[in-house]
Design a protein around this motif. Sequence first.
Motif, PDB file in Angstrom:
ATOM      1  N   GLY A   1      -8.989 -52.960 -30.538  1.00 23.13           N
ATOM      2  CA  GLY A   1      -8.690 -54.340 -30.165  1.00 23.13           C
ATOM      3  C   GLY A   1      -9.266 -55.354 -31.142  1.00 23.13           C
ATOM      4  N   PHE A   2     -10.373 -54.987 -31.770  1.00 24.58           N
ATOM      5  CA  PHE A   2     -11.081 -55.873 -32.692  1.00 24.58           C
ATOM      6  C   PHE A   2     -11.488 -55.039 -33.915  1.00 24.58           C
ATOM      7  CE2 PHE A   2     -11.818 -57.204 -28.355  1.00 24.58           C
ATOM      8  CZ  PHE A   2     -11.585 -58.566 -28.373  1.00 24.58           C
ATOM      9  N   SER A   3     -10.641 -55.032 -34.954  1.00 22.78           N
ATOM     10  CA  SER A   3     -10.907 -54.148 -36.099  1.00 22.78           C
ATOM     11  C   SER A   3     -12.197 -54.514 -36.826  1.00 22.78           C
ATOM     12  CB  SER A   3      -9.726 -54.161 -37.070  1.00 22.78           C
ATOM     13  OG  SER A   3      -9.556 -55.453 -37.621  1.00 22.78           O
ATOM     14  N   ASP A   4     -12.640 -55.765 -36.713  1.00 23.37           N
ATOM     15  CA  ASP A   4     -13.898 -56.183 -37.331  1.00 23.37           C
ATOM     16  C   ASP A   4     -15.006 -56.323 -36.280  1.00 23.37           C
ATOM     17  OD1 ASP A   4     -12.889 -58.431 -36.055  1.00 23.37           O
ATOM     18  OD2 ASP A   4     -13.278 -59.796 -37.725  1.00 23.37           O
ATOM     19  N   PHE A   5     -14.911 -55.533 -35.220  1.00 21.95           N
ATOM     20  CA  PHE A   5     -15.871 -55.576 -34.120  1.00 21.95           C
ATOM     21  C   PHE A   5     -17.300 -55.520 -34.651  1.00 21.95           C
ATOM     22  CE2 PHE A   5     -18.508 -54.023 -30.728  1.00 21.95           C
ATOM     23  CZ  PHE A   5     -17.995 -54.636 -29.603  1.00 21.95           C
ATOM     24  N   SER A   6     -18.144 -56.358 -34.097  1.00 22.45           N
ATOM     25  CA  SER A   6     -19.541 -56.405 -34.509  1.00 22.45           C
ATOM     26  C   SER A   6     -20.421 -56.610 -33.277  1.00 22.45           C
ATOM     27  CB  SER A   6     -19.754 -57.556 -35.492  1.00 22.45           C
ATOM     28  OG  SER A   6     -21.114 -57.679 -35.817  1.00 22.45           O
ATOM     29  N   MET A   7     -21.517 -55.864 -33.205  1.00 24.31           N
ATOM     30  CA  MET A   7     -22.442 -55.972 -32.080  1.00 24.31           C
ATOM     31  C   MET A   7     -23.863 -56.018 -32.605  1.00 24.31           C
ATOM     32  SD  MET A   7     -23.168 -53.233 -29.004  1.00 24.31           S
ATOM     33  CE  MET A   7     -21.727 -53.606 -28.035  1.00 24.31           C
ATOM     34  N   SER A   8     -24.711 -56.773 -31.925  1.00 21.96           N
ATOM     35  CA  SER A   8     -26.131 -56.795 -32.260  1.00 21.96           C
ATOM     36  C   SER A   8     -26.955 -56.814 -30.984  1.00 21.96           C
ATOM     37  CB  SER A   8     -26.489 -58.001 -33.128  1.00 21.96           C
ATOM     38  OG  SER A   8     -26.249 -59.206 -32.429  1.00 21.96           O
TER      39      SER A   8
ATOM     40  N   ARG B   1     -14.117 -45.414 -25.074  1.00 22.59           N
ATOM     41  CA  ARG B   1     -14.328 -46.852 -24.847  1.00 22.59           C
ATOM     42  C   ARG B   1     -14.630 -47.554 -26.165  1.00 22.59           C
ATOM     43  NH1 ARG B   1     -13.176 -51.448 -22.237  1.00 22.59           N
ATOM     44  NH2 ARG B   1     -14.896 -52.883 -22.361  1.00 22.59           N
ATOM     45  N   ILE B   2     -15.478 -46.946 -26.986  1.00 22.47           N
ATOM     46  CA  ILE B   2     -15.801 -47.534 -28.287  1.00 22.47           C
ATOM     47  C   ILE B   2     -14.542 -47.640 -29.140  1.00 22.47           C
ATOM     48  CG2 ILE B   2     -17.081 -47.202 -30.447  1.00 22.47           C
ATOM     49  CD1 ILE B   2     -19.300 -45.856 -28.705  1.00 22.47           C
ATOM     50  N   HIS B   3     -13.735 -46.573 -29.156  1.00 22.22           N
ATOM     51  CA  HIS B   3     -12.486 -46.605 -29.924  1.00 22.22           C
ATOM     52  C   HIS B   3     -11.575 -47.732 -29.432  1.00 22.22           C
ATOM     53  CE1 HIS B   3     -13.089 -43.166 -32.463  1.00 22.22           C
ATOM     54  NE2 HIS B   3     -13.238 -42.334 -31.450  1.00 22.22           N
TER      55      HIS B   3
ATOM     56  N   ASP C   1     -39.746 -46.889 -27.518  1.00 21.65           N
ATOM     57  CA  ASP C   1     -39.175 -46.234 -28.692  1.00 21.65           C
ATOM     58  C   ASP C   1     -37.901 -45.472 -28.330  1.00 21.65           C
ATOM     59  OD1 ASP C   1     -41.262 -47.250 -30.198  1.00 21.65           O
ATOM     60  OD2 ASP C   1     -42.374 -45.358 -30.256  1.00 21.65           O
ATOM     61  N   VAL C   2     -37.924 -44.781 -27.193  1.00 22.82           N
ATOM     62  CA  VAL C   2     -36.744 -44.037 -26.737  1.00 22.82           C
ATOM     63  C   VAL C   2     -35.599 -45.007 -26.460  1.00 22.82           C
ATOM     64  CG1 VAL C   2     -35.789 -42.657 -24.833  1.00 22.82           C
ATOM     65  CG2 VAL C   2     -37.993 -42.043 -25.850  1.00 22.82           C
ATOM     66  N   ALA C   3     -35.876 -46.072 -25.716  1.00 19.52           N
ATOM     67  CA  ALA C   3     -34.840 -47.056 -25.385  1.00 19.52           C
ATOM     68  C   ALA C   3     -34.283 -47.697 -26.655  1.00 19.52           C
ATOM     69  CB  ALA C   3     -35.398 -48.117 -24.447  1.00 19.52           C
ATOM     70  N   SER C   4     -35.139 -47.991 -27.608  1.00 22.07           N
ATOM     71  CA  SER C   4     -34.705 -48.591 -28.860  1.00 22.07           C
ATOM     72  C   SER C   4     -33.802 -47.634 -29.648  1.00 22.07           C
ATOM     73  CB  SER C   4     -35.923 -48.984 -29.696  1.00 22.07           C
ATOM     74  OG  SER C   4     -35.521 -49.600 -30.882  1.00 22.07           O
ATOM     75  N   ARG C   5     -34.157 -46.364 -29.673  1.00 24.24           N
ATOM     76  CA  ARG C   5     -33.343 -45.356 -30.371  1.00 24.24           C
ATOM     77  C   ARG C   5     -31.968 -45.237 -29.712  1.00 24.24           C
ATOM     78  NH1 ARG C   5     -32.459 -39.968 -29.709  1.00 24.24           N
ATOM     79  NH2 ARG C   5     -33.973 -39.827 -28.028  1.00 24.24           N
ATOM     80  N   ILE C   6     -31.934 -45.247 -28.381  1.00 26.16           N
ATOM     81  CA  ILE C   6     -30.666 -45.175 -27.646  1.00 26.16           C
ATOM     82  C   ILE C   6     -29.812 -46.407 -27.954  1.00 26.16           C
ATOM     83  CG2 ILE C   6     -29.619 -45.256 -25.348  1.00 26.16           C
ATOM     84  CD1 ILE C   6     -32.116 -43.590 -24.400  1.00 26.16           C
ATOM     85  N   SER C   7     -30.418 -47.584 -27.843  1.00 27.25           N
ATOM     86  CA  SER C   7     -29.704 -48.833 -28.085  1.00 27.25           C
ATOM     87  C   SER C   7     -29.148 -48.868 -29.505  1.00 27.25           C
ATOM     88  CB  SER C   7     -30.639 -50.021 -27.851  1.00 27.25           C
ATOM     89  OG  SER C   7     -29.983 -51.236 -28.118  1.00 27.25           O
ATOM     90  N   GLN C   8     -29.964 -48.490 -30.468  1.00 27.29           N
ATOM     91  CA  GLN C   8     -29.534 -48.509 -31.869  1.00 27.29           C
ATOM     92  C   GLN C   8     -28.366 -47.562 -32.106  1.00 27.29           C
ATOM     93  OE1 GLN C   8     -30.576 -50.749 -34.089  1.00 27.29           O
ATOM     94  NE2 GLN C   8     -29.014 -49.967 -35.442  1.00 27.29           N
TER      95      GLN C   8
ATOM     96  N   TYR D   1     -20.687 -48.577 -32.283  1.00 27.31           N
ATOM     97  CA  TYR D   1     -19.728 -49.671 -32.176  1.00 27.31           C
ATOM     98  C   TYR D   1     -19.439 -50.295 -33.537  1.00 27.31           C
ATOM     99  CZ  TYR D   1     -19.199 -50.174 -27.105  1.00 27.31           C
ATOM    100  OH  TYR D   1     -18.859 -49.987 -25.789  1.00 27.31           O
ATOM    101  N   ASN D   2     -20.467 -50.544 -34.319  1.00 28.96           N
ATOM    102  CA  ASN D   2     -20.293 -51.251 -35.589  1.00 28.96           C
ATOM    103  C   ASN D   2     -19.616 -50.419 -36.666  1.00 28.96           C
ATOM    104  OD1 ASN D   2     -21.362 -53.621 -34.608  1.00 28.96           O
ATOM    105  ND2 ASN D   2     -23.412 -53.217 -35.367  1.00 28.96           N
ATOM    106  N   THR D   3     -19.837 -49.123 -36.663  1.00 27.22           N
ATOM    107  CA  THR D   3     -19.303 -48.276 -37.732  1.00 27.22           C
ATOM    108  C   THR D   3     -18.101 -47.447 -37.311  1.00 27.22           C
ATOM    109  OG1 THR D   3     -20.709 -46.373 -37.203  1.00 27.22           O
ATOM    110  CG2 THR D   3     -21.625 -48.041 -38.730  1.00 27.22           C
ATOM    111  N   GLY D   4     -17.930 -47.266 -36.009  1.00 26.23           N
ATOM    112  CA  GLY D   4     -16.879 -46.377 -35.524  1.00 26.23           C
ATOM    113  C   GLY D   4     -17.281 -44.914 -35.543  1.00 26.23           C
ATOM    114  N   GLU D   5     -18.511 -44.643 -35.971  1.00 25.47           N
ATOM    115  CA  GLU D   5     -19.029 -43.273 -35.983  1.00 25.47           C
ATOM    116  C   GLU D   5     -19.572 -42.945 -34.592  1.00 25.47           C
ATOM    117  OE1 GLU D   5     -21.815 -42.954 -39.237  1.00 25.47           O
ATOM    118  OE2 GLU D   5     -20.380 -43.897 -40.611  1.00 25.47           O
ATOM    119  N   VAL D   6     -18.642 -42.628 -33.690  1.00 20.01           N
ATOM    120  CA  VAL D   6     -18.963 -42.483 -32.276  1.00 20.01           C
ATOM    121  C   VAL D   6     -19.874 -41.300 -31.969  1.00 20.01           C
ATOM    122  CG1 VAL D   6     -16.913 -43.727 -31.511  1.00 20.01           C
ATOM    123  CG2 VAL D   6     -16.816 -41.235 -31.830  1.00 20.01           C
TER     124      VAL D   6
END
Length: 144
Positions: A65-72, A58-60, A9-16, A22-27
């Motif tokens: 570099g990729f304004s439509d950056f997407s990660m999963s 790094r996220i910024h 659960d902790v690892a999942s929360r960190i990963s999410q 990355y996906n929203t820019g809300e660093v």
Amino acid sequence: MATTQSRRDVASRISQAFVEAYNTGEVDRIDDVVTDDFVCHHTAAGVDIEGADGYKERIHEMREGFSDFSMSEESLIVEGDMGAGHYRWGGTHDGEFMGVPATDRTVDTTSATLMRMDGDRMAEMWVYGANAEVMEQLGVGQSR
């Protein structure tokens, strides 16, 4: 002693939190999931990144570099205080990335991350990516 499920659960929360940053820019989403002395050994970029603020930069950079950056997150495995994640990421290269001016090409690649958790936060991370594949997709790599 933490249970396997609670560590997962902790690892999942960190990963999410990282995926959402990355996906929203809300660093600031990563502030609550890393320790004060967090360090990222970013082997793909060839640098060590210290602290949440350093990683936010790094996220910024990726999003510039990729304004439509997407990660999963593709998969996440946890054993004790260590976690291993496999991620798919990409986007349109419409800004400078690793010194390469915009090519307007699309990148689709994967990376792997190891994390060491300290309590309910990540203390250390190792990032492994396919830089040669990314550069080839951008048209600046060598053909095989």
